[in-house]
Design a protein around this motif. Structure first.
Motif, PDB file in Angstrom:
ATOM      1  N   ILE A  55       0.862  -1.022   0.251  1.00 43.63           N
ATOM      2  CA  ILE A  55      -0.128   0.111   0.252  1.00 43.63           C
ATOM      3  C   ILE A  55       0.625   0.929  -0.305  1.00 43.63           C
ATOM      4  O   ILE A  55       1.922   1.449   0.787  1.00 43.63           O
ATOM      5  N   LEU A  56       0.714   1.804  -1.336  1.00 40.82           N
ATOM      6  CA  LEU A  56       1.559   3.477  -1.361  1.00 40.82           C
ATOM      7  C   LEU A  56       0.316   4.674  -0.816  1.00 40.82           C
ATOM      8  O   LEU A  56      -0.482   4.886  -1.447  1.00 40.82           O
ATOM      9  N   ILE A  57       0.715   5.166   0.391  1.00 42.18           N
ATOM     10  CA  ILE A  57      -0.391   6.654   1.451  1.00 42.18           C
ATOM     11  C   ILE A  57       1.140   7.423   0.714  1.00 42.18           C
ATOM     12  O   ILE A  57       1.903   7.573   1.822  1.00 42.18           O
ATOM     13  N   ASP A  58       0.675   8.953   0.800  1.00 38.54           N
ATOM     14  CA  ASP A  58       0.753  10.063   0.327  1.00 38.54           C
ATOM     15  C   ASP A  58      -0.075  11.170   1.904  1.00 38.54           C
ATOM     16  O   ASP A  58      -1.491  11.133   1.844  1.00 38.54           O
ATOM     17  N   ASN A  59       1.074  11.262   2.591  1.00 41.18           N
ATOM     18  CA  ASN A  59       0.044  11.664   4.161  1.00 41.18           C
ATOM     19  C   ASN A  59       0.224  13.346   4.078  1.00 41.18           C
ATOM     20  O   ASN A  59      -0.479  13.660   5.300  1.00 41.18           O
ATOM     21  N   GLY A  60       0.235  13.399   3.323  1.00 38.66           N
ATOM     22  CA  GLY A  60      -0.088  15.453   2.437  1.00 38.66           C
ATOM     23  C   GLY A  60       1.201  16.408   2.858  1.00 38.66           C
ATOM     24  O   GLY A  60       2.179  16.296   3.020  1.00 38.66           O
ATOM     25  N   ASP A  61       1.048  16.989   2.034  1.00 40.15           N
ATOM     26  CA  ASP A  61       1.687  18.234   2.315  1.00 40.15           C
ATOM     27  C   ASP A  61       2.696  18.178   0.613  1.00 40.15           C
ATOM     28  O   ASP A  61       3.708  18.333   1.111  1.00 40.15           O
ATOM     29  N   MET A  62       1.938  17.691   0.080  1.00 44.12           N
ATOM     30  CA  MET A  62       2.918  17.204  -1.352  1.00 44.12           C
ATOM     31  C   MET A  62       2.479  19.189  -2.324  1.00 44.12           C
ATOM     32  O   MET A  62       3.467  18.812  -3.120  1.00 44.12           O
ATOM     33  N   PRO A 122       1.819  18.792 -12.406  1.00 45.07           N
ATOM     34  CA  PRO A 122       2.964  18.152 -12.619  1.00 45.07           C
ATOM     35  C   PRO A 122       3.409  17.088 -11.538  1.00 45.07           C
ATOM     36  O   PRO A 122       2.959  15.780 -11.776  1.00 45.07           O
ATOM     37  N   ILE A 123       3.081  17.665 -10.459  1.00 43.06           N
ATOM     38  CA  ILE A 123       2.890  16.612  -8.909  1.00 43.06           C
ATOM     39  C   ILE A 123       2.072  15.851  -9.355  1.00 43.06           C
ATOM     40  O   ILE A 123       2.430  14.708  -8.832  1.00 43.06           O
ATOM     41  N   ILE A 124       0.303  15.984  -9.418  1.00 36.77           N
ATOM     42  CA  ILE A 124      -0.246  14.597  -9.670  1.00 36.77           C
ATOM     43  C   ILE A 124       0.055  13.676 -10.949  1.00 36.77           C
ATOM     44  O   ILE A 124      -0.046  12.644 -10.730  1.00 36.77           O
ATOM     45  N   ASP A 125       0.424  14.143 -11.691  1.00 38.95           N
ATOM     46  CA  ASP A 125       1.450  13.383 -12.935  1.00 38.95           C
ATOM     47  C   ASP A 125       2.545  12.723 -12.474  1.00 38.95           C
ATOM     48  O   ASP A 125       1.474  11.628 -12.869  1.00 38.95           O
ATOM     49  N   VAL A 126       3.097  12.356 -11.199  1.00 37.44           N
ATOM     50  CA  VAL A 126       4.501  12.361 -10.671  1.00 37.44           C
ATOM     51  C   VAL A 126       3.193  11.191 -10.345  1.00 37.44           C
ATOM     52  O   VAL A 126       3.221   9.775 -10.066  1.00 37.44           O
ATOM     53  N   LEU A 127       2.595  11.457  -8.935  1.00 36.06           N
ATOM     54  CA  LEU A 127       1.405  10.414  -7.876  1.00 36.06           C
ATOM     55  C   LEU A 127       0.819   9.441  -8.729  1.00 36.06           C
ATOM     56  O   LEU A 127       0.567   8.079  -8.761  1.00 36.06           O
ATOM     57  N   ASN A 128       0.364   9.520 -10.139  1.00 34.14           N
ATOM     58  CA  ASN A 128      -0.677   8.894 -11.020  1.00 34.14           C
ATOM     59  C   ASN A 128       0.763   7.771 -11.159  1.00 34.14           C
ATOM     60  O   ASN A 128       0.359   6.304 -11.241  1.00 34.14           O
ATOM     61  N   PHE A 129       1.610   8.078 -12.091  1.00 34.02           N
ATOM     62  CA  PHE A 129       2.557   7.400 -11.952  1.00 34.02           C
ATOM     63  C   PHE A 129       3.203   6.542 -11.490  1.00 34.02           C
ATOM     64  O   PHE A 129       3.587   4.882 -11.936  1.00 34.02           O
ATOM     65  N   LEU A 130       3.337   6.785 -10.205  1.00 34.64           N
ATOM     66  CA  LEU A 130       3.862   5.697  -9.071  1.00 34.64           C
ATOM     67  C   LEU A 130       2.526   4.857  -8.204  1.00 34.64           C
ATOM     68  O   LEU A 130       2.767   3.961  -7.420  1.00 34.64           O
ATOM     69  N   LYS A 131       1.392   5.566  -8.915  1.00 33.69           N
ATOM     70  CA  LYS A 131       0.254   4.438  -8.703  1.00 33.69           C
ATOM     71  C   LYS A 131      -0.239   4.843  -7.056  1.00 33.69           C
ATOM     72  O   LYS A 131       0.423   3.574  -6.401  1.00 33.69           O
ATOM     73  N   TYR A 132       0.358   5.737  -6.779  1.00 32.86           N
ATOM     74  CA  TYR A 132      -0.129   5.425  -5.273  1.00 32.86           C
ATOM     75  C   TYR A 132      -1.948   4.654  -4.871  1.00 32.86           C
ATOM     76  O   TYR A 132      -2.874   5.231  -5.744  1.00 32.86           O
ATOM     77  N   ASP A 133      -2.211   4.576  -4.230  1.00 33.85           N
ATOM     78  CA  ASP A 133      -3.082   4.258  -3.795  1.00 33.85           C
ATOM     79  C   ASP A 133      -3.923   5.076  -3.256  1.00 33.85           C
ATOM     80  O   ASP A 133      -5.441   5.139  -2.736  1.00 33.85           O
ATOM     81  N   ALA A 134      -3.412   5.920  -2.098  1.00 26.52           N
ATOM     82  CA  ALA A 134      -4.686   7.027  -1.593  1.00 26.52           C
ATOM     83  C   ALA A 134      -3.188   8.187  -0.894  1.00 26.52           C
ATOM     84  O   ALA A 134      -2.549   8.609  -1.059  1.00 26.52           O
ATOM     85  N   ALA A 135      -4.067   9.321  -0.972  1.00 26.93           N
ATOM     86  CA  ALA A 135      -3.068  10.694  -0.303  1.00 26.93           C
ATOM     87  C   ALA A 135      -4.253  11.115   0.328  1.00 26.93           C
ATOM     88  O   ALA A 135      -5.418  11.430   0.640  1.00 26.93           O
ATOM     89  N   VAL A 136      -3.424  12.023   1.403  1.00 29.19           N
ATOM     90  CA  VAL A 136      -4.427  12.803   2.923  1.00 29.19           C
ATOM     91  C   VAL A 136      -4.104  14.040   2.531  1.00 29.19           C
ATOM     92  O   VAL A 136      -2.607  14.666   1.826  1.00 29.19           O
TER      93      VAL A 136
END
Length: 542
Positions: A68-75, A95-109
């Protein structure tokens, strides 16, 4: 061997294959737009960045199937690249979201800095994401439902394991953010919210493991439980561990601390620092018992990216906007006549200096008032060279603050000065030192203010609370009962940094323009700025 025996052996092995499993949870937090390893102040290579973190994520996925890959905020905020996208050249996609999409995050806070560029940027970023943004305690005031959609996610694995990840965000955001940006949004207490939703995760969703990802930090020492800061509700991670039942893993952030393999009341806790220096890794080993998954053991560690290679795929995603950002950063705004550089951080904070006086002058000019305060935010600022570019401006004024003019009494000013004066440790007769409360567990240099428009002295030989030994306004002692209009950034005007004397005071003027833009406009309109110092304040000792 008979057919039945072979079948029995195969069936037994199949059961054994799912009796035990390893789950890996990866957490990033407080990345603040650091996509590639570069220092925008001088373009030197750094040891941090999501493009380096990406190599760790890739490695983990190659060796573990249950992740599970999670970003915890302030990105979304924090570098000139994010500022350029939000304020100068907003494109179809962040572009920040493009990067997170590429890395296949499961969720972000949702973090508190996600609001800095306004709701349009935040909402469009959420819409662009291929993953949900979760925060159970940020509610629509009209519906009392989570305003950004899902309060949690359920991650299901082939062996039947169900993991619930609940998102929470520090409730202290209204004390920092402009009220017009968060209009119609309520920020509920995270402890009460966690109790509600964990009950739902356990009883309705029937999850086997509860992970809470909280964009907030620890208000108490993890070992002793003693308060490490004023208990304002900004950080409630310790309280979550003590009061809320059913949390297996607590992912934290906001404080930019590096915390690994610690337990509070049986809850495994983690915090992976900031600026993509490290990624947090949780490993949970589980075993099936009577058709129920049970935790055998759990542990966490920080995996630093210092020696990792920057992944070219990430660099390519941001390549175009990075090039445009660099061109924008090198645009000359004007000239400095004199010295406005930073050579000694303690010297800057112990007597009036040209850089801080200049920032205060910009604030006073923008607000049309004659009293102002500001801070030297960190120990990285280099000041302004003789030719000032946007690179210099955004490198020295790193936050997207706007300005407010609030009406306060002389007594409030004195109380605020005493609060700032506590930045210094008790004088030992040898050297001036910083109070550890402003350095540990998180550096808080940004909570030491320096004022213009009043004359004052801080005597650090005196006990805290009695250090302001001189306080004048226009040649006479400041009237403690009289009201004064003072300009400061929106964070401080809302009481941020525990400046409670400012909280709730009348807002006379709201200037919704980022300070970096105000500074640039001030320099552009004048061409040349004199590095003046009027010496209106200083730190002394007996």
């Amino acid at each position: 061997m008979s057919y039945k025996l072979i079948y029995a052996v195969e069936w037994s092995c199949a059961i054994m294959a799912v009796e035990e499993m390893k789950l890996v949870i990866l957490e990033t937090s407080d990345i603040h737009g650091n996509m590639i390893p570069i220092n925008y102040a001088n373009n030197e290579k750094t040891k941090n960045g999501i493009s380096k973190i990406a190599s760790i994520i890739k490695e983990e996925r190659s060796s573990n199937k249950n992740i599970i890959l999670i970003d915890n905020g302030d990105m979304l905020q924090g570098t000139p690249l994010t500022y350029y996208y939000a304020k100068v050249d907003k494109r179809d996609k962040n572009p920040i979201i493009d990067v997170l999409n590429f890395l296949k995050y499961d969720a972000a806070v949702i973090g508190n800095h996600e609001f800095n560029y306004g709701m349009d940027i935040l909402n469009s970023s959420i819409k662009q994401s291929n993953f949900p943004w979760i925060s159970a305690n940020i509610l629509n005031e009209d519906t009392s439902k989570p305003i950004f959609g899902k309060p949690y996610i359920i991650k299901k694995f082939q062996n039947g394991l169900r993991v619930g990840v609940l998102g929470l965000t520090t409730k202290y955001i209204p004390n920092w953010e402009n009220s017009d940006i968060i209009k119609g949004i309520s920020f509920e207490d995270v402890v009460k919210t966690a109790e509600k939703w964990i009950g739902i995760l356990k009883e309705k969703e029937k999850v086997d493991l509860v992970v809470v990802s909280y964009h907030g930090g620890f208000e108490r020492d993890l070992d002793t439980g003693k308060p490490t800061e004023s208990l304002t509700g900004e950080n409630q991670a310790y309280e979550l561990c003590i009061k809320v039942k059913g949390i297996d893993v607590l992912l934290t952030g906001h404080q930019h601390r590096f915390i690994e393999n610690k337990y509070v009341n049986g809850v495994l806790v983690l915090q992976p620092g900031n600026a993509a220096n490290a990624i947090g890794r949780v490993e949970v080993n589980l075993k099936m018992h009577n058709n129920v998954w049970k935790v055998i053991d759990k542990k966490s560690k920080l995996v630093y990216c210092e020696k990792r290679e920057s992944q070219v795929e990430i660099e390519n995603i941001v390549k175009d906007i990075e090039k445009d950002t660099q061109n924008w950063l090198d645009k000359c705004m004007g000239n400095i006549n004199g010295d406005m550089t930073v050579k000694d951080y303690m010297n800057i904070r112990t007597k009036d200096n040209a850089l801080i006086e200049f920032i205060n002058k910009v604030q006073m000019d923008s607000a049309s008032v004659d009293i102002s305060n500001t801070a030297l935010f960190d120990n990285k600022s280099t000041g302004f060279p003789s030719k000032v570019t946007m690179r210099d401006i955004v490198s020295n004024y790193v936050y997207p603050n706007t300005l407010k003019v609030i009406r306060i009494k002389g007594n409030d000013i004195k109380e605020a000065l005493e609060k700032s004066a506590s930045y210094f440790a008790n004088y030992d007769g040898k050297s001036i030192k910083v109070n550890p409360r402003f350095t540990t567990p998180k550096p808080q240099h940004y909570n030491y203010d320096m004022w213009e428009g009043i004359d004052y002295e801080i005597n650090i030989s005196k006990p805290a609370g009695k250090r302001i030994t001189k306080l004048d306004y226009k040649g006479s002692p400041l009237d403690m009962k009289k009201e004064y209009d003072v300009v400061m950034n929106n964070y401080r005007a809302g009481g941020g940094g525990n400046y409670s004397m400012f909280k709730g005071k009348p807002v006379i003027k709201d200037i919704p323009i980022d300070m970096s833009e105000l500074i640039a406009n001030y320099i552009l309109s004048r061409g040349t700025i004199n590095a003046d110092v009027d010496g209106n304040w200083k730190v002394v000792h007996d």
